[in-house]
Every structure is written in C-alpha cells, then in structure tokens.
Design an enzyme around this catalytic site. Structure first.
Site, mmCIF file in Angstrom:
data_model
loop_
_atom_site.group_PDB
_atom_site.id
_atom_site.type_symbol
_atom_site.label_atom_id
_atom_site.label_comp_id
_atom_site.label_asym_id
_atom_site.label_seq_id
_atom_site.Cartn_x
_atom_site.Cartn_y
_atom_site.Cartn_z
ATOM 1 N N LYS A 138 63.093 -37.228 74.028
ATOM 2 C CA LYS A 138 62.151 -36.609 74.468
ATOM 3 C C LYS A 138 61.398 -36.956 75.592
ATOM 4 C CE LYS A 138 61.867 -36.095 70.055
ATOM 5 N NZ LYS A 138 61.371 -35.119 69.505
ATOM 6 N N ASP B 293 68.464 -37.506 69.857
ATOM 7 C CA ASP B 293 67.219 -36.465 70.327
ATOM 8 C C ASP B 293 66.680 -37.296 71.436
ATOM 9 O OD1 ASP B 293 65.513 -34.509 68.790
ATOM 10 O OD2 ASP B 293 63.553 -36.058 68.652
ATOM 11 N N ASP C 224 69.147 -31.709 68.269
ATOM 12 C CA ASP C 224 69.063 -31.723 69.892
ATOM 13 C C ASP C 224 71.125 -32.067 69.980
ATOM 14 O OD1 ASP C 224 66.486 -31.565 69.775
ATOM 15 O OD2 ASP C 224 66.225 -33.826 70.824
#
EC number: 3.1.-.-
Length: 342
Positions: free
Chosen positions: A257, A255, A242
């Site tokens: 989420k 990352d 990412d």
C-alpha cells in the site's frame, strides 16, 4: 522570695526539702499569659439562628419523610434521571463458517526449492465475468460511518482541487500504484537485491516509495506468487494477490500500500486486513496453488522515502479477519439477491 517544698525518697524514707527561688525568676509569667482570643462566632446573631441550631441539635425525630425530601430535591435539582443500562452488543457470526484452510493441502514449514513465482493473469472471459472481486465486495458493503468519512474526504478534496483537479489526482494515484507494483515485481523476480540497485533505476514517481520499503525488501525471500489471480471455488469470489513470499521466514500473503500520511497501527489500514484474509482464503481453496498460507503482511510505503510500516497478521488474527470477511461476503450476497428479485 517564694518557698517551694519538694519530696525526696532516699532508701524508702521520704524526706521533705524546701527550695527558695527569687521572685525575679517568675517575672516572665505574666508575659506568657495571653489574653483570651475572641471567637469569630461571637459576632453572630445567635437569636436569629437559634431556631436553626435547635432543629439541628434536637433529639426529636424530624417531621420530614423520604417522600417530602424527594419532593424538595426535585424542586431544587429537578427530577432524577436514571441512566439506562446499555445493551450488550451481540457479536455477529457468519451463518456458515467456511474453513480458512484446506485440510487436504500441506502447510509448508520450510522453504521449497527456488523457482519462478506463479503469475496467473485475470481473464474475465473464462467463466469469471459474473464472479465478484474482493475489492468490489468490500466497497459495496462499507458501513454508514465508512461511507460518511469517505464522502467527507471526497468533498474536501474537490473543494481544494476542483472536480477536474480531483479527477486528475485520482488518476495520478492509480498510475503511481501501478508503477510502484511494477518496480516491486522487478526487484522480487530478479536475482539482484535492492542493494545492487539505485533509486534512479525507477521512475521519479516511485523512487521515494522504493526507498521507503528498502529495509523490508531485504527480509523477503522465496517468492511463490506475484500479481497472481486467486479464486475461492466454494464461495465464488476472486482477487489478484500482490505477493506471496516469506517475510522473516514466515510464508505470508503480502499486500503493498502507499500513503501520504503515516499509518503506524494496523487499525489505520481500515479494511486492508479483510482484503488480505480474503486473498489467503481464496488461495487456500484454489487448486492452482499446492500450498496453504496462514499469515499476512500489509506494507505501507511513503512517497517521502520515510521507512515503511510493516503490519504482520499472524494465524490467529487472520482467522478473526476471515470471519469478518465472511460476514461482509454474506451481506454482499444478500444485497445482490435482493437486487435480482426486483
């Protein structure tokens, strides 16, 4: 009248003296004397329990033996069930502990000169058609417990939404994820900061998520890569990271989420730490990146705009998750080899 004698000692000479007190001074004497209390055991039938008392108080050795006592206990309470000593679980270790870092590449301690972040697109046509992704490897090596809870959640959602409703729900989640990542890319690759923007600049589906990560975005600097493919050249797996940037001065694989439920603890993120460690290990092995990453960051954003949770993974944690990732990779490789032999 009663007369009492008392003795005085004056200069070593004992001198007896007498004192007279009227009887009236002892008029309360009989009041102080109370009748003898009756013992609560006085009504006990002593004859009936005499044999029991004699057996308890007797100095003779009892005729019972440990064997008869054990038999009596077994008859009253049942046989003794001895608890088994639990076996100590052996810690699994990878068959081959591949290095997490590439010793030939330097670890950056200072921010490099600013430049556009790397973005290597995933192209399956360039010899990558058979290279498994990190997501696929993790999905195919879920534990029985993970599969059980995942299937239970799926059945619960289908019961509430129906088959078509659950399918639409999954598609919306995927669409929201893509919009969220696009909005993040827009912020991280532009010169304007989050404070210079308004939530209305983004689609309604992600405005809450963007508000949720607003404070974290203020701590991110020096973006090195975004939505970029990484591939481990030795272990032969790939993934799309990412973001790689500095969070509070520390270079991390980041990352992003999204979640409907709060995830305040790292344990709430399930296999996400393995995913971050796998991406970092691949990046460290990939010749397209001339630097090494030791740390990770998992950011969980919430649709209602509540502050996101940022879970940092220091270098020690990353090494532990890297070892676990290698075990999952070995398991996947063994599964694929068994399938090819059939």
């Amino acid at each position: 009248m009663f007369t009492f004698k008392r003795v005085l000692c004056v200069k070593g000479i004992i001198v007896p003296q007498s004192t007279s007190l009227p009887v009236s001074h002892f008029s309360a004497y009989h009041c102080l004397r109370s009748s003898k209390r009756r013992s609560p055991y006085s009504s006990v039938d002593t004859e009936r329990y005499s044999s029991l008392v004699k057996s308890v108080m007797s100095t003779r050795v009892s005729s019972q033996t440990p064997e008869t006592l054990q038999a009596e206990d077994d008859q009253i309470y049942g046989p003794v069930v001895k608890a088994q000593i639990p076996a100590i679980a052996k810690t699994r270790v990878p068959k081959v502990l591949h290095p997490f870092l590439d010793s030939q590449e330097p670890i950056e301690t200072e921010e490099p000169e600013s430049g556009p972040p790397a973005r290597i697109l995933l192209n399956r046509g360039q010899g990558r058609s058979l290279v498994p992704s990190v997501t696929r490897i993790l999905q195919q090596t879920l534990s029985p417990d993970q599969l059980f809870y995942l299937e239970r959640w799926r059945k619960k959602m289908i019961a509430e939404l129906g088959e078509e409703g659950f399918k639409e729900y999954s598609q919306n989640l995927f669409r929201q994820g893509k919009l969220f990542h696009s909005a993040l890319e827009d912020v991280l690759t532009s010169h304007a900061t989050w404070k210079d923007r308004s939530p209305s600049d983004y689609p309604p589906e992600v405005q809450g998520y963007m508000q949720s990560v607003s404070d974290i975005l203020e701590d991110i600097r020096a973006v090195r890569a975004i939505e970029s493919t990484v591939q481990h050249e030795t272990l032969n797996y790939l993934g799309v990271v990412d973001c790689v940037a500095r969070y509070r001065g520390v270079l991390c694989v980041i990352d992003w989420k999204t979640s409907d439920k709060p995830k305040p603890f790292l344990s709430n993120t399930y296999d996400n730490p393995l995913q971050v460690a796998a991406y970092a290990g691949a990046l460290n092995s990939d010749a397209n990146y001339k630097y090494q990453v030791e740390n990770g960051l998992i950011v969980v954003a919430y649709k209602d705009g509540s502050p996101a949770h940022a879970h940092q993974l220091n270098s020690e944690l990353m090494l532990e998750y890297w070892k676990t990732w290698l075990l999952r990779l070995e398991e996947f490789t063994e599964q694929r080899s068994s399938a090819e032999k059939k």
